[in-house]
Design a protein around this motif. Structure first.
Motif, short mmCIF file in Angstrom:
data_model
loop_
_atom_site.label_atom_id
_atom_site.label_comp_id
_atom_site.label_asym_id
_atom_site.label_seq_id
_atom_site.Cartn_x
_atom_site.Cartn_y
_atom_site.Cartn_z
N LYS A 16 0.95 -1.17 -0.09
CA LYS A 16 -0.03 0.00 -0.09
C LYS A 16 0.89 1.22 0.06
O LYS A 16 0.57 2.15 -0.71
CB LYS A 16 -1.14 0.00 1.24
CG LYS A 16 -1.87 -0.98 1.32
CD LYS A 16 -2.93 -0.85 2.53
CE LYS A 16 -3.86 -1.62 2.37
NZ LYS A 16 -4.68 -1.52 3.95
N SER A 17 2.16 1.07 0.91
CA SER A 17 2.74 2.37 0.91
C SER A 17 3.48 2.98 -0.61
O SER A 17 3.38 3.99 -0.85
CB SER A 17 4.00 2.29 1.84
OG SER A 17 4.83 3.21 1.92
N GLU A 40 2.24 6.60 0.25
CA GLU A 40 2.60 6.93 1.60
C GLU A 40 4.11 7.95 1.47
O GLU A 40 4.80 7.53 0.52
CB GLU A 40 2.94 5.76 2.67
CG GLU A 40 3.10 6.22 4.00
CD GLU A 40 3.38 5.02 5.03
OE1 GLU A 40 3.18 5.28 6.32
OE2 GLU A 40 3.63 3.83 4.46
N TYR A 125 -2.44 3.23 5.42
CA TYR A 125 -1.31 2.30 4.96
C TYR A 125 -1.04 1.14 5.99
O TYR A 125 -0.21 0.48 5.88
CB TYR A 125 -0.21 3.11 4.59
CG TYR A 125 -0.22 4.26 3.73
CD1 TYR A 125 -0.43 4.02 2.41
CD2 TYR A 125 -0.30 5.48 4.33
CE1 TYR A 125 -0.83 5.13 1.50
CE2 TYR A 125 -0.69 6.53 3.59
CZ TYR A 125 -0.64 6.42 2.03
OH TYR A 125 -1.11 7.29 1.36
#
Length: 140
Positions: A16-17, A40, A125
């Motif tokens: 996700k980051s 992120e 995240y």
């Protein structure tokens, strides 16, 4: 499995980051959803972009307008990774390019701020907690 306190509070889903998460921003003039994919802060792409533009950032630090333009380019390359549903004044789709993302990040400081706020929101995240997800599934 029990997580450490730090993992519980500050753990990050690396995927996700790096690839970003879809953040709904609202609806456009055609009532279509506007979604930004925001990675992120300090993800690998962001770090590379920061290094790539480090000399320009340093050289522009005394010129706020130029410095903001370089920062926008870094964010467009490493944080605001994609968008959908963005329209121009004539209700035409705005192509998702680094140049366009940079242009609008410069033009709209509130956009720049909103993107950074989402990129720094660690809840976006967090890893999926398989135990909690399992319990929620069992309850339903």
């Amino acid at each position: 499995m029990t997580k450490s306190t730090f993992e519980e509070f500050f753990g990050t889903d690396e995927e996700k980051s790096k690839t970003g998460v879809p953040i709904p921003m609202g609806f456009n003039a055609k009532d279509e959803e506007v979604v930004f994919w925001i990675a992120e802060v300090n993800n690998p792409k962001h770090t590379v972009a920061q290094r790539q533009y480090s000399k320009l950032l340093e050289a522009s630090r005394r010129n706020e307008k130029r410095h903001d333009a370089v920062l926008a380019k870094v964010v467009a390359k490493g944080i605001l990774l994609k968008w959908e549903g963005v329209l121009d004044e004539d209700k035409n789709p705005v192509e998702d390019t680094i140049e366009n993302r940079t242009k609008y990040l410069i033009k709209y400081p509130k956009l720049f701020q909103a993107v950074l706020e989402q990129a720094m929101n660690q809840d976006n995240y967090r890893p999926e907690d398989s135990e909690d997800a399992q319990k929620d599934t069992e309850k339903n």
